[in-house]
Write a protein that holds these residues in place. Structure first.
Motif, PDB file in Angstrom:
ATOM      1  N   LYS A  87       1.190  -5.738   1.722  1.00 53.09           N
ATOM      2  CA  LYS A  87       0.176  -4.948   1.611  1.00 53.09           C
ATOM      3  C   LYS A  87       0.628  -4.233   2.870  1.00 53.09           C
ATOM      4  CE  LYS A  87      -4.066  -8.006   0.619  1.00 53.09           C
ATOM      5  NZ  LYS A  87      -5.257  -7.379  -0.506  1.00 53.09           N
ATOM      6  N   ASN A  92      -0.992  -3.339  -5.039  1.00 51.91           N
ATOM      7  CA  ASN A  92      -0.213  -3.408  -3.921  1.00 51.91           C
ATOM      8  C   ASN A  92       0.377  -4.532  -3.745  1.00 51.91           C
ATOM      9  OD1 ASN A  92      -1.723  -6.297  -2.669  1.00 51.91           O
ATOM     10  ND2 ASN A  92      -3.372  -4.170  -1.790  1.00 51.91           N
ATOM     11  N   LYS A 119       2.698  -0.242   2.458  1.00 43.61           N
ATOM     12  CA  LYS A 119       2.168   0.679   2.171  1.00 43.61           C
ATOM     13  C   LYS A 119       2.502   1.846   3.458  1.00 43.61           C
ATOM     14  CE  LYS A 119      -2.238   0.061   4.867  1.00 43.61           C
ATOM     15  NZ  LYS A 119      -1.446  -1.611   4.594  1.00 43.61           N
ATOM     16  N   GLU A 176     -10.432   4.424  -2.110  1.00 42.35           N
ATOM     17  CA  GLU A 176      -8.852   4.196  -2.838  1.00 42.35           C
ATOM     18  C   GLU A 176      -9.122   3.819  -4.101  1.00 42.35           C
ATOM     19  OE1 GLU A 176      -5.213   4.182  -3.406  1.00 42.35           O
ATOM     20  OE2 GLU A 176      -4.432   4.114  -1.081  1.00 42.35           O
ATOM     21  N   LYS A 181      -0.201   3.497  -1.105  1.00 45.68           N
ATOM     22  CA  LYS A 181      -1.158   1.788  -1.619  1.00 45.68           C
ATOM     23  C   LYS A 181      -1.281   1.554  -2.469  1.00 45.68           C
ATOM     24  CE  LYS A 181      -4.679   2.499   1.843  1.00 45.68           C
ATOM     25  NZ  LYS A 181      -6.571   1.898   2.304  1.00 45.68           N
ATOM     26  N   ASN A 182      -1.238   2.022  -3.731  1.00 51.33           N
ATOM     27  CA  ASN A 182      -1.285   1.151  -4.923  1.00 51.33           C
ATOM     28  C   ASN A 182      -0.103   1.925  -5.405  1.00 51.33           C
ATOM     29  OD1 ASN A 182      -3.479  -0.780  -4.397  1.00 51.33           O
ATOM     30  ND2 ASN A 182      -4.653   1.197  -4.188  1.00 51.33           N
TER      31      ASN A 182
END
Lengths: 143, 398
Positions: B355, B351, B358, A61, B364-365
């Motif tokens: 972490k 994040n 997710k 990512e 994730k972000n």
């Protein structure tokens, strides 16, 4: 290169990056690279035979700059000898870090020649070169 | 509100990264400058005027903190370097001694790293079991799910009062009640809530509470651990040295001071503690309830406006604090954040130290806007305008 051309090349490599997706293949060498001050996180794997880079893959990512730089580096390095690849990576890093570099070696990587104007994005652009550098080091130490 | 108190806002910055750290009002900075320019000295050592002035300024902050969270006694207030150290002191100074193999600690996946990693280390070191209370479809923590996850082996529940990505406000009084009934230790990470929401450690039956000054308009480098007296008495320090010992001899004998002093070895961040005191006075003067009401109004306005933009994904529309997580469809969060910087808007991408969230968030972000009392609707309008133009993101960031 004018700004519009640069943007097109970067965007094209971001939206359709070369060789995204890893393989389960032990003939490749894999390295992860990430930067704690930034959220880009990529894995790169490289396969070399008889001193020539046969293939490079990546996954992860990352932002537009990091993803596109990874894609363009992959495009540039496949088919090159290990020595040529090392030279390209070194010159690329010099360009990003505002040191002297050989333009002739870098091809489309020249789209990042003014990235130093956005200092927080330098590390995004450098991330894939770090992974390749460390893979090349592993190969060098093996031989 | 109170924008004039924050000189940094004169630069024109739209500061939406308050979950990371808040801006500081001038009175806090001035108070610290006073210490540095008018009466610098160490604490608890000197007999001269300035030293006594420092002692007084430093010691009175414990009472301000006690009053803020309604603790019984100032001996229950420990100065630490921040929430992270506070939670580490709880895990390694107390629970490492009192938990046994297979004892369960309940947390959840929306917690900050500092309320997950210490427990994971204890899991590895002494064999406790870290269990994640499932989050509901809004990624929020519910009382029902807490009740369902508790077993006979559950010894600790450790949660953030307000989670730092989803921003849901956990009903700590209800959780505290359950903990009391079932004889479970209750640990609360109040980093995101302390200046936005009222906390009463007695009412909520909290055993340990942790927070940082810098997220409540105070300076960096100092935080608080509240612990019930009988628990702090049983807690071991993580640091040994000057100031915290009663006596020590060359034959190896030593006696430590009592809580809270035994946890505060070495010269503490004196200016920062004094700054924290001023931040508490500042917050009290405005009123935590008023701050929360205002921030929630802003968030609701922001959600309403952002919901009208088709390519914006919102992850926590309903949570009742000033935290909003979002993404622009198809755009990596960091690119959005770099784009907004061109409008002088400071947000956070990543994040957010959560972490493992997710697993539940499918991504994730995210981008995170976190509000504070000095933010305005007009600032939110600038954000909305920028995000409406987000088709131009790559023209701006590349």
């Amino acid at each position: 290169m004018d700004k519009e051309t640069k943007r097109e090349i970067i965007l094209d490599n971001y939206q359709n990056p070369m060789n995204k997706g890893l393989k389960d293949d032990k003939s490749y060498i894999l390295k992860n690279t990430n930067n704690e001050s930034c959220i880009d996180n990529i894995d790169m794997m490289l396969k070399a035979e008889n001193g020539v880079i046969k293939d490079i893959l990546f996954d992860g990512e990352a932002c537009a700059i990091c993803t596109s730089a990874t894609s363009i580096i992959i495009r540039n390095l496949i088919g090159k000898t290990l020595e040529e690849a090392e030279k390209i990576i070194k010159n690329y890093q010099n360009m990003i870090n505002e040191k002297e570099y050989d333009k002739e070696l870098l091809g489309e990587l020249l789209v990042y020649d003014d990235i130093y104007m956005q200092p927080n994005r330098k590390k995004c652009a450098l991330l894939p070169s770090d992974a390749v550098e460390r893979i090349l080091e592993v190969i060098r130490n093996e031989n | 509100m109170n924008r004039d108190d924050f000189p940094i806002l004169n630069s024109g910055i739209i500061y939406f990264d308050n979950g990371a750290t808040t801006l500081k009002p001038k009175c806090v900075v001035d108070k610290m400058i006073d210490y540095y320019t008018k009466y610098t000295s160490n604490i608890h050592r000197g007999d001269y005027d300035n030293a006594m002035k420092t002692n007084e300024a430093y010691d009175e902050v414990r009472e301000l903190v006690r009053d803020l969270i309604n603790a019984k006694n100032i001996s229950e207030i420990v100065y630490t370097s921040g929430t992270t150290e506070s939670l580490n002191l709880v895990a390694f100074g107390f629970f490492k001694k009192y938990l046994k193999k297979d004892d369960e600690v309940l947390i959840n996946k929306a917690e900050h790293a500092s309320n997950i990693l210490p427990w994971l280390v204890l899991q590895k070191e002494i064999g406790i079991k870290v269990k994640y209370i499932p989050l509901d479809e809004n990624r929020e923590l519910t009382i029902e799910n807490i009740k369902k996850t508790i077993t006979d082996k559950t010894k600790v529940i450790s949660v953030a009062h307000i989670s730092n990505v989803i921003g849901d406000i956990r009903d700590i009084e209800q959780i505290g009640k359950i903990c009391k009934e079932k004889n479970i230790y209750f640990v609360v990470d109040a980093a995101q809530s302390i200046s936005h929401y009222k906390i009463d450690v007695e009412k909520a039956n909290i055993d340990f509470l942790a927070f940082s000054a810098h997220k409540m308009m105070g300076p960096t480098g100092v935080g608080i651990l509240y612990g019930k007296k009988e628990l702090l008495d049983k807690t071991d320090p993580l640091k040994y040295g000057g100031g915290m010992n009663q006596n020590f001899e060359s034959n190896g004998e030593y006696v430590l001071k009592t809580a809270p002093i035994k946890f505060e070895a070495g010269t503490p961040p004196i200016a920062e503690v004094i700054g924290l005191g001023e931040a508490i006075k500042y917050i009290k003067k405005i009123g935590v309830d008023k701050i929360h009401k205002y921030e929630l109004e802003l968030k609701e306005y922001m959600v309403e406006e952002l919901s009208k933009i088709p390519n914006i994904i919102l992850y926590n529309k309903n949570s009742k604090s000033g935290i909003l997580a979002f993404n622009v469809e198809g755009v990596f969060s960091q690119d959005t954040s770099v784009y907004l910087n061109h409008y002088n808007i400071a947000i956070r991408a990543g994040n957010h130290c959560a972490k493992v969230l997710k697993d539940d968030l499918d991504i994730k972000n995210t981008c995170r806007v976190s509000l504070c009392l000095y933010n305005t609707k007009e600032e939110i309008d600038v954000l909305i305008k920028a995000l409406k133009n987000s088709k131009d993101i790559f023209k701006v960031v590349i």
